[in-house]
Design a protein around this motif. Sequence first.
Motif, short mmCIF file in Angstrom:
data_model
loop_
_atom_site.label_atom_id
_atom_site.label_comp_id
_atom_site.label_asym_id
_atom_site.label_seq_id
_atom_site.Cartn_x
_atom_site.Cartn_y
_atom_site.Cartn_z
N ASN A 77 -21.42 -26.43 -12.29
CA ASN A 77 -21.38 -25.02 -12.70
C ASN A 77 -20.21 -24.81 -13.67
O ASN A 77 -19.14 -24.35 -13.30
CB ASN A 77 -21.26 -24.12 -11.47
CG ASN A 77 -21.43 -22.66 -11.80
OD1 ASN A 77 -21.25 -22.25 -12.94
ND2 ASN A 77 -21.77 -21.87 -10.80
N VAL A 78 -20.45 -25.15 -14.92
CA VAL A 78 -19.41 -25.11 -15.94
C VAL A 78 -18.83 -23.70 -16.10
O VAL A 78 -17.61 -23.53 -16.17
CB VAL A 78 -19.95 -25.62 -17.30
CG1 VAL A 78 -18.91 -25.50 -18.39
CG2 VAL A 78 -20.43 -27.06 -17.16
N TYR B 227 -16.46 -22.99 -13.09
CA TYR B 227 -15.17 -23.68 -13.06
C TYR B 227 -14.29 -23.29 -14.24
O TYR B 227 -13.06 -23.32 -14.14
CB TYR B 227 -15.28 -25.18 -12.82
CG TYR B 227 -15.81 -26.11 -13.87
CD1 TYR B 227 -15.15 -26.33 -15.06
CD2 TYR B 227 -16.97 -26.84 -13.62
CE1 TYR B 227 -15.63 -27.23 -15.99
CE2 TYR B 227 -17.45 -27.75 -14.53
CZ TYR B 227 -16.78 -27.94 -15.73
OH TYR B 227 -17.26 -28.84 -16.65
N ARG B 228 -14.86 -22.86 -15.32
CA ARG B 228 -14.03 -22.35 -16.43
C ARG B 228 -13.34 -21.04 -16.03
O ARG B 228 -12.18 -20.81 -16.37
CB ARG B 228 -14.86 -22.15 -17.69
CG ARG B 228 -15.17 -23.45 -18.38
CD ARG B 228 -15.89 -23.23 -19.68
NE ARG B 228 -16.14 -24.51 -20.33
CZ ARG B 228 -17.03 -24.70 -21.26
NH1 ARG B 228 -17.78 -23.69 -21.69
NH2 ARG B 228 -17.20 -25.89 -21.81
N ILE B 229 -14.05 -20.19 -15.31
CA ILE B 229 -13.45 -18.93 -14.82
C ILE B 229 -12.32 -19.26 -13.86
O ILE B 229 -11.22 -18.67 -13.97
CB ILE B 229 -14.52 -18.05 -14.15
CG1 ILE B 229 -15.46 -17.46 -15.21
CG2 ILE B 229 -13.88 -16.95 -13.30
CD1 ILE B 229 -16.69 -16.78 -14.65
N GLY C 51 -20.16 -32.86 -4.33
CA GLY C 51 -20.67 -32.00 -5.38
C GLY C 51 -20.02 -30.63 -5.49
O GLY C 51 -20.44 -29.81 -6.27
N LYS C 52 -18.94 -30.41 -4.71
CA LYS C 52 -18.20 -29.14 -4.75
C LYS C 52 -16.82 -29.38 -5.34
O LYS C 52 -16.05 -30.21 -4.86
CB LYS C 52 -18.04 -28.52 -3.36
CG LYS C 52 -19.30 -28.01 -2.74
CD LYS C 52 -19.71 -26.71 -3.38
CE LYS C 52 -20.94 -26.15 -2.69
NZ LYS C 52 -21.44 -25.00 -3.39
N ARG C 53 -16.50 -28.64 -6.39
CA ARG C 53 -15.16 -28.66 -6.96
C ARG C 53 -14.29 -27.75 -6.11
O ARG C 53 -14.68 -26.63 -5.81
CB ARG C 53 -15.17 -28.16 -8.41
CG ARG C 53 -15.97 -29.07 -9.34
CD ARG C 53 -16.12 -28.47 -10.72
NE ARG C 53 -14.89 -28.54 -11.48
CZ ARG C 53 -14.58 -29.52 -12.34
NH1 ARG C 53 -15.42 -30.52 -12.52
NH2 ARG C 53 -13.46 -29.49 -13.00
N ARG C 54 -13.11 -28.23 -5.76
CA ARG C 54 -12.19 -27.46 -4.91
C ARG C 54 -10.90 -27.19 -5.67
O ARG C 54 -10.24 -28.12 -6.13
CB ARG C 54 -11.91 -28.24 -3.62
CG ARG C 54 -13.15 -28.47 -2.79
CD ARG C 54 -12.95 -29.48 -1.69
NE ARG C 54 -11.69 -29.32 -0.96
CZ ARG C 54 -11.52 -28.46 0.05
NH1 ARG C 54 -12.51 -27.71 0.46
NH2 ARG C 54 -10.35 -28.37 0.65
N TYR C 55 -10.57 -25.92 -5.82
CA TYR C 55 -9.37 -25.49 -6.54
C TYR C 55 -8.41 -24.81 -5.58
O TYR C 55 -8.80 -24.13 -4.67
CB TYR C 55 -9.74 -24.50 -7.63
CG TYR C 55 -10.52 -25.11 -8.76
CD1 TYR C 55 -9.87 -25.59 -9.88
CD2 TYR C 55 -11.90 -25.20 -8.70
CE1 TYR C 55 -10.60 -26.16 -10.92
CE2 TYR C 55 -12.63 -25.76 -9.74
CZ TYR C 55 -11.98 -26.23 -10.85
OH TYR C 55 -12.68 -26.78 -11.89
#
Length: 116
Positions: A92-93, A96-98, A112-116
């Motif tokens: 989900n580009v 993740y940019r947001i 498959g999950k980006r974690r911030y």
Amino acid sequence: MVAHHLQQETNPDDGWVPATMLWAVADGEWLGRVSVRHELNDFLRQVGGHIGYAVRPSVRRRGIGGLLMRAGLDRLAELGVDNALVTCDDDNVASYRIIESAGGALENVVEGKRRY
């Protein structure tokens, strides 16, 4: 429906955490929403994080996602949450940019999950 969301802030349903729902509305038109989870349970630590948001497809790419993210982070700061966990799908580009524009630092990618 609004009453149910208000009740979730202080008296959430079983298995849920306290949460605030904020809406973006312009000229009576719903543009999006952000769910702000005041704390994390095991599921949210893995998948959902402190913030979840959605933007109406017809108004995407207009900065509304960023406004919702900032509103969510501001609410968490009011609640004393210093380090918010925000997740999104790895592909989900836009999301993740947001997150990165709001200061999110990528911790890792798990299943498959980006974690911030």
